[in-house]
Scaffold this active site. Structure first.
Site, mmCIF file in Angstrom:
data_model
loop_
_atom_site.group_PDB
_atom_site.id
_atom_site.type_symbol
_atom_site.label_atom_id
_atom_site.label_comp_id
_atom_site.label_asym_id
_atom_site.label_seq_id
_atom_site.Cartn_x
_atom_site.Cartn_y
_atom_site.Cartn_z
ATOM 1 N N HIS A 18 0.831 -1.205 0.000
ATOM 2 C CA HIS A 18 0.000 0.000 0.000
ATOM 3 C C HIS A 18 0.864 1.253 0.000
ATOM 4 O O HIS A 18 2.095 1.178 -0.076
ATOM 5 C CB HIS A 18 -1.009 -0.032 1.153
ATOM 6 C CG HIS A 18 -0.393 -0.109 2.524
ATOM 7 N ND1 HIS A 18 0.473 0.833 3.004
ATOM 8 C CD2 HIS A 18 -0.522 -1.030 3.513
ATOM 9 C CE1 HIS A 18 0.835 0.528 4.220
ATOM 10 N NE2 HIS A 18 0.264 -0.623 4.548
ATOM 11 N N HIS A 21 4.072 1.370 2.249
ATOM 12 C CA HIS A 21 5.222 0.614 1.723
ATOM 13 C C HIS A 21 5.845 1.364 0.550
ATOM 14 O O HIS A 21 7.060 1.438 0.400
ATOM 15 C CB HIS A 21 4.793 -0.774 1.228
ATOM 16 C CG HIS A 21 4.057 -1.583 2.250
ATOM 17 N ND1 HIS A 21 2.801 -2.080 2.028
ATOM 18 C CD2 HIS A 21 4.400 -1.971 3.496
ATOM 19 C CE1 HIS A 21 2.402 -2.747 3.098
ATOM 20 N NE2 HIS A 21 3.345 -2.686 4.005
ATOM 21 N N CYS A 126 2.110 -9.915 21.288
ATOM 22 C CA CYS A 126 1.168 -9.444 20.263
ATOM 23 C C CYS A 126 1.510 -10.150 18.954
ATOM 24 O O CYS A 126 2.628 -9.996 18.441
ATOM 25 C CB CYS A 126 1.252 -7.928 20.081
ATOM 26 S SG CYS A 126 0.297 -7.393 18.635
ATOM 27 N N CYS A 129 2.366 -7.739 15.986
ATOM 28 C CA CYS A 129 3.726 -7.171 15.969
ATOM 29 C C CYS A 129 4.786 -8.263 16.004
ATOM 30 O O CYS A 129 5.969 -7.971 15.824
ATOM 31 C CB CYS A 129 3.965 -6.270 17.170
ATOM 32 S SG CYS A 129 2.866 -4.873 17.279
ATOM 33 N N CYS A 143 -2.057 -3.736 23.056
ATOM 34 C CA CYS A 143 -0.890 -3.447 22.220
ATOM 35 C C CYS A 143 -1.030 -2.023 21.674
ATOM 36 O O CYS A 143 -2.072 -1.683 21.101
ATOM 37 C CB CYS A 143 -0.824 -4.453 21.069
ATOM 38 S SG CYS A 143 0.158 -3.840 19.692
ATOM 39 N N HIS A 146 -1.766 -2.167 17.739
ATOM 40 C CA HIS A 146 -2.976 -2.810 17.206
ATOM 41 C C HIS A 146 -4.223 -2.623 18.073
ATOM 42 O O HIS A 146 -5.316 -2.981 17.649
ATOM 43 C CB HIS A 146 -2.721 -4.311 17.006
ATOM 44 C CG HIS A 146 -1.698 -4.595 15.956
ATOM 45 N ND1 HIS A 146 -0.350 -4.658 16.222
ATOM 46 C CD2 HIS A 146 -1.823 -4.774 14.629
ATOM 47 C CE1 HIS A 146 0.305 -4.893 15.100
ATOM 48 N NE2 HIS A 146 -0.562 -4.960 14.123
ATOM 49 N N LYS A 300 -5.928 6.763 10.216
ATOM 50 C CA LYS A 300 -4.992 5.680 9.932
ATOM 51 C C LYS A 300 -5.548 4.822 8.791
ATOM 52 O O LYS A 300 -6.744 4.578 8.731
ATOM 53 C CB LYS A 300 -4.852 4.836 11.215
ATOM 54 C CG LYS A 300 -3.614 4.008 11.223
ATOM 55 C CD LYS A 300 -3.329 3.420 12.572
ATOM 56 C CE LYS A 300 -2.191 2.431 12.399
ATOM 57 N NZ LYS A 300 -1.810 1.734 13.570
ATOM 58 N N LYS A 303 -7.748 -1.665 6.482
ATOM 59 C CA LYS A 303 -8.639 -2.420 5.608
ATOM 60 C C LYS A 303 -10.074 -2.239 6.056
ATOM 61 O O LYS A 303 -10.977 -2.087 5.247
ATOM 62 C CB LYS A 303 -8.261 -3.899 5.705
ATOM 63 C CG LYS A 303 -7.563 -4.413 4.477
ATOM 64 C CD LYS A 303 -7.763 -5.905 4.411
ATOM 65 C CE LYS A 303 -6.476 -6.628 4.181
ATOM 66 N NZ LYS A 303 -6.464 -8.006 4.540
#
Ligand code: ME8
Length: 659
Positions: A18, A21, A126, A129, A143, A146, A300, A303
């Protein structure tokens, strides 16, 4: 010849590539190109991180074996980068046999040194991670990345004595002020080191729990912890340990290099990796460059919110070079930045279409008319010409210095000063009047002053916009050739005022960056770019133009659509999510025994009180998801456009099926 080695993180293969990256990889590509332009031998590495629990789970969910699964997504990353103009020298996969052997050699070396021991550990793990968190690091027991509850795991494992290198690392950071940059992240790592004794790093997983990993060379019942495995890619890719003693090998030529990561993986890179290298008696990296997060309209990317930006579609829509320019210009390296169609369009129209593109277009067409498209001689420059040349020279120097400090936005800002000054210079010198007056000598100096300054800027832009830079250099009659990469070429470019040759034929027109329609403006039929999907009926074309590139999706089978269970429901109650500004918590009656709790990212658009009693359409057969600590048992459908959002509704009883 000095050498330069830049790496991106190796991306997990549990998600498609995405915008985030792509940003890191664009920056790495730009840095590599910048160092090539500085006459250095430059190398860029990227790749995929393929071991660990997370991948096993994602493979199982996709009904594939881990190997099939990782081959598929790694293949997507590999296919994407060339399409985005990225010129990496190597793509590493942690499932490559050579990487595995290198990780085992690194483990063995540290084990032989006595810095790996066997012990028992219980901690909060987690899976997102792939790491343990200390009590202190958790936020309300969740976490911090997340917002999910970690699992408490207790087992016998191997540990790396990281604490032993804590003092050394702190001194190293203090002695090398830009070892971790920008400074805020250096301070964050220093704070981690000052916060008490570092816990030793658990570097194994028992095979009884996980087999998808690299076997420990000293205990076959265990595989290597995915982060230890992944970090080692930066040297395994250079052939370590084989090349260690070979001065001509990649390792000797390129290590130590520098890394590029976002803030999410600061600790593994700022603490684990340098201490691992130190324990193995290897030199540590030169710089850890840490950037912030791309948000989509301040939210943020995720999905579940459906706002994940596809970099290929964005590049196709905005133009690859323009898109790269936007990303490097808009994000102040280190801070978060916001992506939206409007912000990209505004930036591209102002900086590229108006300032740079317009400059090329007007100067080249005037030169075509006044000098038959040939480069005129410089003649005798006057004060105004000297001022422009000096401004361009000093901005170019600033740009180069700022680029070296990974301050891309400020570097580009510096370079735009002479670009804007050139447009003003055109207006002030009024070449059309000189032409009318028949003052060819002065006209010649003015045009040549402009062409030289434009050439300097064009060449310096190559790391950021390789395609457009090459086109500009070609238009100016000096195409980009190997000589531009000689060790002295950059100094020559910066120091000399004249680079073009009189009499050379150059372009008479230029249309580098066509203006983009502002997304909020109604689309005229046939005007939308073909690569942006506008397959909606005419009445919807307007909002299709306005929607984010993130929304364009590949066609699906009808059978896939039939899998959706869409139901009409009524919102009984709506309130703000206790831990997230963007989310609302809703109770929705779908005609079932009890209302469903649905967490929805619509807080920016509605006051909770206004929603009670509204009819909505819900995707009713999604598996429940926890969003910032609250379970969401479905998803509300909405239509979103540039500056608004509407809930889908249907005047039907609760529970009615939507087909
Ligand atoms: O962490 N904005 O892989 P990963 C900017 N495998 N950059 C972003 C971003 C965003 N919203 N989202 C992701 C891993 N990134 C490990 C790395 S390295 C030895 C192992 C980019 O797939 C950014 O570079 O989760 C971030 O650090 C990286 O993707 C995380 O990629």
């Amino acid at each position: 010849m000095s050498s330069y080695y830049i790496t991106t993180p190796i991306y997990y293969v549990n998600a498609r590539p995405h915008l985030g990256h792509a940003y890191t990889t664009f920056v790495a590509d730009a840095l590599k190109r910048f160092h090539l332009l500085a006459g250095e031998e430059a190398r860029m590495l990227t790749g995929t991180d393929e071991h660990g629990d997370k991948i096993v789970k994602a493979a199982a969910a996709a009904g594939q074996s881990p190997q099939e699964f990782v081959d598929g997504i790694s293949g997507e990353f590999q296919a994407l980068w060339p399409r985005l103009g990225i010129e990496h020298d190597q793509f590493i996969r942690t499932t490559d046999p050579a990487h595995k052997a290198s990780v085992q050699a690194l483990l063995q070396r540290i084990y032989d040194k006595g810095d790996i021991y066997f012990g028992e550990y219980g901690g909060h793990y987690c899976f997102g991670c792939e790491r343990f968190y200390t009590e202190k690091e958790l936020e309300n027991g969740l976490c911090p990345q997340h917002q999910t509850k970690p699992e408490y795991i207790s087992e016998k494992n191997y540990f790396f004595k990281m604490s032993r290198y804590q003092g050394w690392l702190k001194r190293h950071i203090l002695d090398h002020p830009d070892f971790i940059r920008p400074e805020r992240y250096r301070n964050e790592v220093l704070a981690m080191l000052d916060g008490g004794v570092l816990e030793d790093l658990c570097i194994s997983r028992p095979k009884t729990r996980l087999t998808w990993g690299i076997e420990l060379p000293f205990d076959r019942d265990y595989v290597c912890y995915v982060w230890f495995d992944a970090l080692a890619n930066y040297i395994s890719a250079l052939g370590w340990p084989d090349g260690e003693g070979d001065p001509g090998g990649l390792y000797a030529r390129f290590w130590p290099g520098e890394h590029l990561v976002a803030k999410d993986i600061l600790k593994p890179h700022g603490v684990f990796w340098p201490t691992i290298l130190k324990a193995a008696d290897l030199p540590v990296y030169g710089h850890l460059n840490v950037h912030g997060y791309w948000l989509v309209r301040d939210t943020k990317m995720s999905k579940s919110l459906g706002n994940v930006v596809d970099p290929l579609k964005a590049a196709e829509y905005f133009g690859l070079d323009a898109f790269r320019y936007f990303l490097l210009r808009e994000m102040h390296f280190g801070s978060d930045a916001s992506f939206s169609d409007e912000s990209v369009t505004t930036r591209i129209n102002a900086d590229l279409a108006n300032d740079l593109g317009n400059l090329f277009s007007r100067v080249l067409s005037m030169n075509g008319k006044y000098f038959d498209g040939k480069i005129p001689p410089l003649g005798n420059p006057e004060e105004d010409d000297d001022v422009l040349a000096e401004l361009t020279g000093s901005a170019a120097l600033n740009y180069v210095q700022l680029f070296r400090q990974v301050r891309f936005s400020q570097a580009l800002e510096a370079l735009w000063e002479p670009i804007r000054a050139m447009n003003k210079y055109v207006d002030a010198q009024a070449p059309w009047s000189l032409f009318k007056e028949g003052n060819t000598e002065r006209l010649s100096t003015v045009m040549r002053t402009l062409l030289e300054a434009m050439y300097k800027v064009a060449r310096l832009l190559w790391p950021v916009m390789p395609g457009a830079s090459a086109a500009m250099q070609e238009q100016l009659g000096r195409p980009l050739r190997a000589e531009a990469f000689r060790p002295d070429a950059l100094d020559d470019l910066l120091q000399c005022r004249v680079h073009l040759r009189s009499g050379v034929e150059i372009a008479r027109a230029s249309n580098l960056f066509p203006r983009l329609e502002t997304p909020a403006a109604p689309a005229r039929p046939g005007k939308a770019k073909p690569h942006k999907e506008v397959k909606a009926a005419p009445a919807q074309a307007e909002s299709a133009q306005a929607a984010d590139v993130a929304d364009a999706k590949a066609p699906i089978e009808f059978a896939d659509f039939q899998k959706l269970d869409l139901r009409v429901g009524t919102i009984l109650k709506a309130e703000r999510h206790p831990h997230a500004d963007r989310l609302l918590r809703l109770d929705v009656d779908l005609g079932e025994d009890k209302p469903r709790q649905i967490v929805s990212g619509i807080a920016a658009f509605f006051e909770p009180e206004s929603l009670a009693g509204k009819q909505v359409v819900v995707v009713a057969n999604l598996p429940p998801r926890t969003l910032r600590g609250l379970e969401s048992q479905g998803m509300i459908l909405s239509a979103e456009w540039a500056d608004g959002l509407a809930l889908l509704t249907a005047p039907a009883p609760n529970g009615a099926r939507v087909n």
